[in-house]
Scaffold this motif. Structure first.
Motif, PDB file in Angstrom:
ATOM      1  N   GLY A 270      -1.465   1.413  21.150  1.00  0.00           N
ATOM      2  CA  GLY A 270      -0.995   0.963  22.451  1.00  0.00           C
ATOM      3  C   GLY A 270       0.043  -0.141  22.269  1.00  0.00           C
ATOM      4  O   GLY A 270       1.059   0.028  21.604  1.00  0.00           O
ATOM      5  N   GLN A 271      -0.235  -1.313  22.847  1.00  0.00           N
ATOM      6  CA  GLN A 271       0.661  -2.445  22.730  1.00  0.00           C
ATOM      7  C   GLN A 271       0.307  -3.369  21.562  1.00  0.00           C
ATOM      8  O   GLN A 271       0.965  -4.372  21.349  1.00  0.00           O
ATOM      9  N   ASP A 272      -0.750  -3.031  20.825  1.00  0.00           N
ATOM     10  CA  ASP A 272      -1.204  -3.887  19.728  1.00  0.00           C
ATOM     11  C   ASP A 272      -0.633  -3.385  18.409  1.00  0.00           C
ATOM     12  O   ASP A 272      -0.604  -2.184  18.137  1.00  0.00           O
ATOM     13  N   SER A 273      -0.213  -4.325  17.581  1.00  0.00           N
ATOM     14  CA  SER A 273       0.390  -3.992  16.292  1.00  0.00           C
ATOM     15  C   SER A 273      -0.464  -4.565  15.171  1.00  0.00           C
ATOM     16  O   SER A 273      -1.001  -5.670  15.290  1.00  0.00           O
ATOM     17  N   PHE A 274      -0.543  -3.809  14.073  1.00  0.00           N
ATOM     18  CA  PHE A 274      -1.383  -4.233  12.958  1.00  0.00           C
ATOM     19  C   PHE A 274      -0.698  -3.928  11.637  1.00  0.00           C
ATOM     20  O   PHE A 274       0.018  -2.928  11.506  1.00  0.00           O
ATOM     21  N   CYS A 275      -0.959  -4.793  10.659  1.00  0.00           N
ATOM     22  CA  CYS A 275      -0.470  -4.549   9.307  1.00  0.00           C
ATOM     23  C   CYS A 275      -1.297  -3.439   8.659  1.00  0.00           C
ATOM     24  O   CYS A 275      -2.299  -2.982   9.217  1.00  0.00           O
ATOM     25  N   ARG A 276      -0.901  -3.041   7.456  1.00  0.00           N
ATOM     26  CA  ARG A 276      -1.552  -1.907   6.806  1.00  0.00           C
ATOM     27  C   ARG A 276      -3.034  -2.178   6.552  1.00  0.00           C
ATOM     28  O   ARG A 276      -3.885  -1.317   6.752  1.00  0.00           O
ATOM     29  N   ARG A 277      -3.371  -3.388   6.089  1.00  0.00           N
ATOM     30  CA  ARG A 277      -4.759  -3.671   5.776  1.00  0.00           C
ATOM     31  C   ARG A 277      -5.617  -3.676   7.028  1.00  0.00           C
ATOM     32  O   ARG A 277      -6.702  -3.097   7.063  1.00  0.00           O
ATOM     33  N   HIS A 278      -5.122  -4.308   8.096  1.00  0.00           N
ATOM     34  CA  HIS A 278      -5.967  -4.449   9.279  1.00  0.00           C
ATOM     35  C   HIS A 278      -6.012  -3.182  10.122  1.00  0.00           C
ATOM     36  O   HIS A 278      -6.971  -2.971  10.864  1.00  0.00           O
ATOM     37  N   ILE A 279      -5.024  -2.310   9.986  1.00  0.00           N
ATOM     38  CA  ILE A 279      -5.149  -1.020  10.668  1.00  0.00           C
ATOM     39  C   ILE A 279      -6.245  -0.199   9.977  1.00  0.00           C
ATOM     40  O   ILE A 279      -6.957   0.580  10.620  1.00  0.00           O
ATOM     41  N   THR A 280      -6.406  -0.390   8.665  1.00  0.00           N
ATOM     42  CA  THR A 280      -7.503   0.266   7.950  1.00  0.00           C
ATOM     43  C   THR A 280      -8.846  -0.239   8.466  1.00  0.00           C
ATOM     44  O   THR A 280      -9.799   0.533   8.624  1.00  0.00           O
ATOM     45  N   VAL A 281      -8.943  -1.549   8.733  1.00  0.00           N
ATOM     46  CA  VAL A 281     -10.169  -2.121   9.283  1.00  0.00           C
ATOM     47  C   VAL A 281     -10.477  -1.507  10.642  1.00  0.00           C
ATOM     48  O   VAL A 281     -11.614  -1.099  10.924  1.00  0.00           O
ATOM     49  N   ILE A 282      -9.464  -1.427  11.496  1.00  0.00           N
ATOM     50  CA  ILE A 282      -9.657  -0.876  12.839  1.00  0.00           C
ATOM     51  C   ILE A 282     -10.088   0.586  12.763  1.00  0.00           C
ATOM     52  O   ILE A 282     -11.018   1.020  13.459  1.00  0.00           O
ATOM     53  N   ARG A 283      -9.435   1.349  11.898  1.00  0.00           N
ATOM     54  CA  ARG A 283      -9.808   2.762  11.763  1.00  0.00           C
ATOM     55  C   ARG A 283     -11.239   2.915  11.259  1.00  0.00           C
ATOM     56  O   ARG A 283     -11.979   3.786  11.709  1.00  0.00           O
ATOM     57  N   ALA A 284     -11.620   2.081  10.287  1.00  0.00           N
ATOM     58  CA  ALA A 284     -12.972   2.172   9.733  1.00  0.00           C
ATOM     59  C   ALA A 284     -14.022   1.845  10.788  1.00  0.00           C
ATOM     60  O   ALA A 284     -15.050   2.514  10.890  1.00  0.00           O
ATOM     61  N   LEU A 285     -13.776   0.814  11.585  1.00  0.00           N
ATOM     62  CA  LEU A 285     -14.739   0.431  12.614  1.00  0.00           C
ATOM     63  C   LEU A 285     -14.757   1.427  13.763  1.00  0.00           C
ATOM     64  O   LEU A 285     -15.768   1.585  14.442  1.00  0.00           O
ATOM     65  N   ALA A 286     -13.621   2.087  13.976  1.00  0.00           N
ATOM     66  CA  ALA A 286     -13.553   3.032  15.096  1.00  0.00           C
ATOM     67  C   ALA A 286     -14.472   4.222  14.908  1.00  0.00           C
ATOM     68  O   ALA A 286     -14.898   4.848  15.883  1.00  0.00           O
ATOM     69  N   VAL A 287     -14.830   4.540  13.654  1.00  0.00           N
ATOM     70  CA  VAL A 287     -15.730   5.671  13.394  1.00  0.00           C
ATOM     71  C   VAL A 287     -17.075   5.447  14.064  1.00  0.00           C
ATOM     72  O   VAL A 287     -17.720   6.385  14.538  1.00  0.00           O
ATOM     73  N   THR A 288     -17.517   4.184  14.134  1.00  0.00           N
ATOM     74  CA  THR A 288     -18.832   3.880  14.702  1.00  0.00           C
ATOM     75  C   THR A 288     -18.746   3.357  16.129  1.00  0.00           C
ATOM     76  O   THR A 288     -19.766   2.944  16.680  1.00  0.00           O
ATOM     77  N   ALA A 289     -17.567   3.351  16.714  1.00  0.00           N
ATOM     78  CA  ALA A 289     -17.427   2.807  18.063  1.00  0.00           C
ATOM     79  C   ALA A 289     -18.329   3.558  19.042  1.00  0.00           C
ATOM     80  O   ALA A 289     -18.311   4.784  19.122  1.00  0.00           O
ATOM     81  N   GLY A 290     -19.178   2.814  19.758  1.00  0.00           N
ATOM     82  CA  GLY A 290     -20.056   3.403  20.749  1.00  0.00           C
ATOM     83  C   GLY A 290     -21.322   3.998  20.190  1.00  0.00           C
ATOM     84  O   GLY A 290     -22.091   4.606  20.922  1.00  0.00           O
ATOM     85  N   THR A 291     -21.580   3.845  18.883  1.00  0.00           N
ATOM     86  CA  THR A 291     -22.793   4.385  18.275  1.00  0.00           C
ATOM     87  C   THR A 291     -23.742   3.249  17.926  1.00  0.00           C
ATOM     88  O   THR A 291     -23.401   2.073  18.011  1.00  0.00           O
ATOM     89  N   ILE A 292     -24.925   3.633  17.472  1.00  0.00           N
ATOM     90  CA  ILE A 292     -25.929   2.628  17.127  1.00  0.00           C
ATOM     91  C   ILE A 292     -25.513   1.833  15.894  1.00  0.00           C
ATOM     92  O   ILE A 292     -26.005   0.729  15.657  1.00  0.00           O
ATOM     93  N   ARG A 293     -24.586   2.367  15.113  1.00  0.00           N
ATOM     94  CA  ARG A 293     -24.146   1.685  13.903  1.00  0.00           C
ATOM     95  C   ARG A 293     -22.924   0.805  14.134  1.00  0.00           C
ATOM     96  O   ARG A 293     -22.326   0.308  13.198  1.00  0.00           O
TER      97      ARG A 293
END
Length: 811
Positions: A270-293
């Motif tokens: 969207g309107q948020d920008s991220f460097c290579r390392r932190h986009i990896t963090v966001i992608r990794a956390l997004a796998v569990t978004a809305g789950t018990i984990r």
């Protein structure tokens, strides 16, 4: 015989689906380079790489086929020398076209041609044969709007006419591909997919509002840099562009990344920008978004461990899944699971991150592989099989950076290859005690250590302590009770305090012969009158077992399932069968049977060596195994497993006295065999069960000799063993309580008979036995070898006339 691959060739994919997307093309090319790199490591050049010889399996794993015209770079004089054109012209390197010497870089040229074709749908050079051969020597591949500029640069280097200008090896080529940002090249953002845009690996499976709800700490601080801030450069060390976009990552403490990047190295949601390392963090956390984990907070700004765990996990994903799939390909009851979740875990007081893969069966692990990364700098990565670390170290690119060495794109590829090699070795050829307990002499770092307080049922432990004390007429110090039960004092001390508080034990003085021990362990105890009465009452209803504390059934299952039989080389088979004279083909059949972990049916005439062969199988399994003294079956029932008549102790014993390290057991029965021998035997005197034959044989061999001579019919025996053979578990009926318990079945089952197979079983039953080994009548030549060996052993002088005379008399 080769592996059967379910999938389709790359040629078929291109014909049916057309050009592939960039991320798919790079993934296939990376896997292709990994396979070809393995061949190059053995000095083999394929020389005919093309889409027809590349197969993509149904699970996305690339397989390279048709090594029919491959060349061994060493020791192959006369194998298609110079002045010969070998290969497919469309993918030939210039040196192949000229009939010159080829090496590994010729295959890299072909991989460059394949990458060009999967992106455009056509090879780089087309037309008549003469035109293609001319272009391979003189022309450069043409630009295509379907190929991003960065990828085209890599293709040009791979297809350089001058060998010296190409990539040096597959690792360098693959490293150049891994360094690319496919999301940027494909022009995709990380917003959720629309109805028109299918989900790909470069898109996250959710919409932007969901992401902002789940990750509220994201700060929309991206956007172009102010025009009045001249001189700001992109944070990528090799980029000279202006840094116009700031990373908007903010951790839970409020700290921000605030690094600046050019439009080629920034990632947007969207309107948020991220460097290579932190986009990896966001992608990794997004796998569990809305789950018990779901992880409720974001890692620290300078934390590299989560992104490292996610990156290495993605690099290894297909390889580890393939290793497990291959390892358990014959097990229909095993499911291979690749968990994409990066979990937060704890290592002492610090945070670490973990990703895992597993082969599961009935809610339990056959094999669990995990990649674990510590958050402490420098980030240390561990690969674990079960609870045992098989690799531990700092990734190459991090250690090189800390040492001040220049960056090398091949570091990531070579590091991943090293991990895959370690995992392959551990899964296919694990140590005999993988996942078990370290021996007395083990002090190497990374070895699993004995837990301070083993898991044991409190009621069972209390009864063990009381029986241990009641068996002695004199006072007993605490440490001797622990020695009798093979438990650490920390496990026994709470029970002793409880029994003493209830006046079932009478404390005495300190033991004078153990002054070097801590005072609590030196304290002596005797059983009170009330304690003896209670012990007698307990003996009437519950078990009277006294000895090393039983292990839990779950612990026994875990340890037994991790004792994976290693693969065999022909040299190992020959060494194990040394002294036996075997007909051609028998040795290969034995090796195949052990490698497949299948049942074996050995048949032939009397005296042909069937039993001698079967008794050698434990040598082929190699290495000792752990056997518990007893197992807690639950409900207060105990089964004794260790049997000195079957289990021969190894010289090196484990720290945990509840276990015995033994050489691979051989349990042999003959015509006396009955089905009752496969049931747990109840002993009313000790009120315990004795383990049946198949449990005593776990980790070794169960040999049913003289098959067909038993009181019970062969069909009944095979029907009884069918579930254990197919599901690797057995169900024992406990006669005293009527309960059923499930125990692992981890023994090789061998039937040996001198009867014709058709006399014993019908075709349907015979088909259930994985390997049939026929022991034919010895030939005169084989008899002579036996005769000569025995003559030498007995010290009888040689006489060439003797053997022909024996043949004349008895032939």
């Amino acid at each position: 015989v080769m592996e059967y691959v379910e999938g389709e060739s790359l040629r078929s994919i291109l014909q049916n689906k057309g050009p592939l997307q960039v991320h798919q093309a790079l993934d296939i090319t990376g896997q292709l380079l990994s396979a070809i790199g393995a061949a190059h490591a053995h000095n083999i050049v394929h020389r005919d790489l093309k889409p027809d010889n590349v197969v993509v399996s149904n699970v996305g794993k690339v397989k390279v086929m048709d090594f029919g015209i491959s060349k061994l770079l060493v020791g192959t004089p006369g194998l298609t020398g110079t002045e010969s054109i070998i290969g497919t012209p469309t993918y030939m390197s210039p040196e192949q076209v000229r009939g010159e010497h080829v090496d590994a870089r010729s295959d890299l040229y072909a991989v460059g041609c394949i990458l060009y074709e999967v992106l455009t749908g056509n090879p780089p050079f087309t037309g008549q044969l003469a035109a293609v051969l001319h272009a391979q020597i003189n022309c450069e591949p043409t630009e295509s709007p379907l190929i991003p500029a960065a990828v085209m640069t890599v293709i040009r280097k791979a297809m350089a006419k001058d060998l010296r200008k190409r990539f040096k090896n597959c690792e360098e080529f693959a490293g150049a591909l891994l360094s690319m940002d496919t999301a940027q090249m494909e022009g995709t953002s990380l917003q959720g997919p629309t109805d028109e845009a299918p989900v790909t690996e470069s898109r996250l499976p959710f919409r932007l509002p969901s992401l902002r709800q789940k990750l509220p700490a994201l700060k929309a601080a991206g956007g172009p840099a102010p025009a009045d801030e001249p001189g700001r450069r992109c944070s990528d060390g090799q980029c000279r562009s202006a840094g116009r976009h700031r990373c908007s990552y903010r951790d839970r403490t409020g700290a921000e990344c605030n690094t600046w990047w050019c439009e080629h190295h920034i990632h947007s949601i969207g309107q948020d920008s991220f460097c290579r390392r932190h986009i990896t963090v966001i992608r990794a956390l997004a796998v569990t978004a809305g789950t018990i984990r779901e992880i409720k907070h974001l890692p620290a700004v300078n934390d590299r461990s989560l992104s490292l765990a996610a990156m290495v996990g993605n690099d290894l994903d297909k390889d580890i899944t393939e290793i497990l799939r291959r390892r358990y390909s014959s097990r229909r009851d095993v499911t291979v699971v690749a968990d994409k979740t990066v979990r937060e875990t704890r290592d002492g007081g610090s945070i670490a991150w973990e990703r895992s893969w597993s082969a599961t069966r009935n809610q339990g692990y056959e094999t669990r592989i995990s990649v674990w990364v510590s958050s402490q700098e420098p980030c240390r990565l561990e690969v674990r099989i079960g609870s045992m670390a098989i690799y531990s170290g700092v990734p190459d690119w991090i250690s090189h950076r800390l040492e001040g060495k220049p960056a090398d794109r091949a570091d990531r590829v070579s590091f991943n290859a090293r991990l895959v090699e370690a995992i392959t070795e551990a899964v296919d050829r694990p140590a005999p005690l993988a996942g078990g307990y370290a021996s007395l002499g083990d002090s190497s770092p990374g070895l699993p250590q004995l837990r301070a307080l083993p898991e044991i049922d409190p009621n069972l432990l209390e009864g063990l302590v009381m029986r241990a004390l009641s068996s002695r007429s004199t006072s007993v110090p605490g440490y001797e009770i622990c020695q009798m039960l093979a438990l650490p004092f920390g496990s026994v001390e709470p029970v002793i305090k409880k029994l003493a508080g209830e006046r079932l034990l009478d404390p005495g003085g300190l033991d004078p012969e153990s002054s070097d021990r801590p005072m609590p362990e030196r304290m002596t105890y005797t059983m009170s009158a009330e304690g003896r009465l209670l012990t007698e009452e307990m003996a009437k209803k519950g078990t009277r077992y006294l000895g090393p504390a039983p292990v839990t059934l779950a612990e026994y299952v875990r340890l037994t399932t991790e004792v994976i039989l290693p693969g065999l080389d022909p040299a190992i088979v020959r060494a194990a069968l040394d002294g036996l004279e075997l007909s051609p083909g028998v040795e290969d059949a034995v090796r195949a049977a052990v490698n497949s972990r299948g049942s074996v049916f050995v048949y032939g005439s009397p005296g042909n060596g069937k039993t001698s062969l079967a008794r050698r199988f434990p040598r082929l399994l190699r290495g000792p195994v752990l056997v518990p003294a007893a197992i807690d079956l639950g409900g207060g029932e105990v089964m004794v497993v260790f049997d000195p008549a079957v289990h021969k102790l190894d010289a090196d014993q484990p720290r945990d006295g509840r276990w015995r390290r033994v050489i691979r057991p051989l349990v042999q029965v003959g015509g006396e065999f009955t089905l009752e021998m496969l049931a747990a035997t109840w002993d009313p005197a000790s009120r315990t069960y004795q383990a049946p034959l198949q449990v005593k044989a776990n980790g070794g061999v169960l040999l049913i000799d003289d098959f067909g001579r038993q009181p019970v019919k062969p069909k009944q025996i095979l029907d009884r063993m069918m579930v254990p053979l197919e599901q690797a578990v057995d169900h024992l009926q406990l006669s005293a309580s009527g309960r059923k318990v499930e125990v692992p079945f981890r023994s090789m089952l061998i039937f040996s008979t001198n009867m014709a197979p058709a006399e014993l079983l019908d075709e349907g039953h015979l088909r259930r036995l994985a390997y049939k080994i026929r022991m034919p009548d010895p030939t005169p030549q084989l008899y002579r070898r036996i005769f000569e060996r025995e003559r030498q052993r007995l010290g009888i002088p040689a006489n060439p006339q003797v053997f022909p005379q024996i043949g004349h008399l008895y032939g």
